[in-house]
Design a protein around this motif. Structure first.
Motif, short mmCIF file in Angstrom:
data_model
loop_
_atom_site.label_atom_id
_atom_site.label_comp_id
_atom_site.label_asym_id
_atom_site.label_seq_id
_atom_site.Cartn_x
_atom_site.Cartn_y
_atom_site.Cartn_z
N UNK A 126 0.83 -1.21 0.00
CA UNK A 126 0.00 0.00 0.00
C UNK A 126 0.86 1.26 0.00
N UNK A 127 2.05 1.16 0.58
CA UNK A 127 2.95 2.30 0.67
C UNK A 127 4.24 1.86 1.33
N UNK A 128 5.28 2.66 1.17
CA UNK A 128 6.61 2.28 1.64
C UNK A 128 7.22 3.40 2.46
N UNK A 129 7.82 3.04 3.59
CA UNK A 129 8.69 3.96 4.32
C UNK A 129 10.10 3.39 4.21
N UNK A 130 10.93 4.05 3.41
CA UNK A 130 12.31 3.61 3.20
C UNK A 130 13.19 4.48 4.09
N UNK A 131 13.74 3.87 5.10
CA UNK A 131 14.32 4.57 6.24
C UNK A 131 15.82 4.29 6.34
N UNK A 132 16.62 5.35 6.17
CA UNK A 132 18.09 5.22 6.24
C UNK A 132 18.55 4.03 5.43
N UNK A 133 18.28 4.10 4.13
CA UNK A 133 18.64 2.99 3.25
C UNK A 133 19.16 3.57 1.94
N UNK A 134 19.31 2.75 0.93
CA UNK A 134 19.95 3.16 -0.32
C UNK A 134 19.43 2.30 -1.46
N UNK A 135 19.45 2.81 -2.69
CA UNK A 135 19.06 1.97 -3.82
C UNK A 135 20.23 1.15 -4.36
N UNK A 136 21.41 1.30 -3.75
CA UNK A 136 22.60 0.65 -4.30
C UNK A 136 23.62 0.43 -3.18
N UNK A 137 24.37 -0.68 -3.25
CA UNK A 137 25.57 -0.84 -2.41
C UNK A 137 26.74 -1.07 -3.36
N UNK A 138 27.83 -1.58 -2.84
CA UNK A 138 29.00 -1.79 -3.70
C UNK A 138 30.17 -0.93 -3.23
N UNK A 139 31.21 -0.87 -4.06
CA UNK A 139 32.48 -0.26 -3.65
C UNK A 139 32.34 1.20 -3.25
N UNK A 140 31.61 1.99 -4.04
CA UNK A 140 31.48 3.42 -3.76
C UNK A 140 30.71 3.66 -2.46
N UNK A 141 29.65 2.88 -2.27
CA UNK A 141 28.84 2.97 -1.06
C UNK A 141 29.70 2.72 0.17
N UNK A 142 30.49 1.65 0.13
CA UNK A 142 31.29 1.29 1.30
C UNK A 142 32.45 2.25 1.50
N UNK A 143 33.02 2.77 0.41
CA UNK A 143 34.11 3.75 0.54
C UNK A 143 33.61 5.00 1.25
N UNK A 144 32.40 5.44 0.90
CA UNK A 144 31.84 6.64 1.54
C UNK A 144 31.55 6.38 3.02
N UNK A 145 31.04 5.20 3.33
CA UNK A 145 30.76 4.87 4.72
C UNK A 145 32.05 4.85 5.55
#
Length: 294
Positions: A126-145
């Protein structure tokens, strides 16, 4: 695995257990209103951290204990702790509840599960609450973290304890059992908050209650998560909630989510990190409840 009619028994307050392919699945029901199924993050983190009593005033909250965590069953093959498995178990829970459509709240890794579920089962959401998440992970995501983690002590130069947090976080990777992993994550918890040290007494019970299961936490999904090309297929109302100081799923990734979705509202909470439901509960609740008005 559950009827299509609204089964009050399966939505009665309290803990519920049923089996999915022979594996025990536990979930908890609290509150009144439209059904919202909450999927916690990690993977591997015990569900209880995500409990939000203020949401229970607006929704019948269904908190899933993801497979491999808490009282839910364990998988024989640790390699099976992957996104497709979590989506399959979530679908079993939704079917078991017997409600035609549910709202979904996905936090962090639970947000990956919620996005994938909404893409695979659009007729159930019916609806979505996307909370502190991302549409992508991978090398760039982890490098930023990792850059955010390394910069953390400079954010709190007056707190010598802050300097120890990156090393504590590094211990997480080496922990192989539930107890040592939970201890490592508890020590690293401050980096997940906007102002842990200023509100340490308030957050101490949350920190002390952190529990992680090593098998799901250590599992590697064979393919990095990336739904950026298909987000536009999600047509239900979405709220994207992000803490301004979230080092791991921060505003950059929330902006990408928001940009890719057809009907989304972005809420940036300026005094929160990764746990806005604890740091700014009133604003967090308001953001989720707004879904009901759309």
């Amino acid at each position: 695995m559950g009827s299509t009619s609204h089964d009050v028994g399966n939505l009665a307050p309290g803990a519920h257990t049923f089996t999915v392919d022979g594996v025990r699945q536990v979930y908890h029901v609290a509150g009144t209103g439209p059904v919202c199924v909450a999927h916690s993050g990690g993977p591997g983190i015990d569900w209880a951290y995500l409990r939000t009593p203020s949401l229970e005033e607006h929704f019948t909250m269904v908190y899933v204990e993801p497979v491999g965590t808490g009282a839910s069953g364990r998988l024989d093959d640790p390699a099976d702790y992957r996104l497709a498995t979590y989506v399959r178990f979530l679908d079993a829970v939704v079917a078991h509840l017997g409600v035609p459509r549910v709202y979904l709240l996905g936090h962090s890794h639970g947000g990956f599960v919620a996005q994938r579920y909404a893409l695979d089962h659009p007729d159930r959401v019916a609806g979505l609450a996307l909370y502190d998440t991302s549409p992508v992970t991978g090398a760039e995501f982890w490098a930023e973290a990792m850059a955010g983690l390394a910069a953390y002590p400079q954010r709190h130069p007056d707190r010598p304890e802050a300097a120890a947090v990156p090393a504590a976080f590094a211990q997480i990777g080496g922990a192989t059992d539930d107890e040592s992993l939970s201890a490592a994550l508890r020590a690293a918890v401050p980096v997940y908050f906007a102002d842990f040290w200023g509100r340490q007494e308030e957050f101490a019970p949350f920190q002390a209650a952190v529990r992680v299961s090593a098998a799901p936490a250590g599992a590697q999904d064979p393919t990095p998560f990336d739904v950026r090309d298909t987000l536009g297929e999600i047509t239900v109302p979405v709220v994207v909630i992000v803490g301004e100081y979230d080092f791991i799923c921060g505003p950059r990734w929330a902006e990408q989510l928001h940009a890719g979705l057809k009907d989304s509202r972005l809420v940036r909470l300026e005094r929160s990190g990764h746990f806005a439901h604890i740091e700014q509960p009133a604003e967090f609740t308001e953001a989720v409840v707004e879904l009901l008005k759309r």
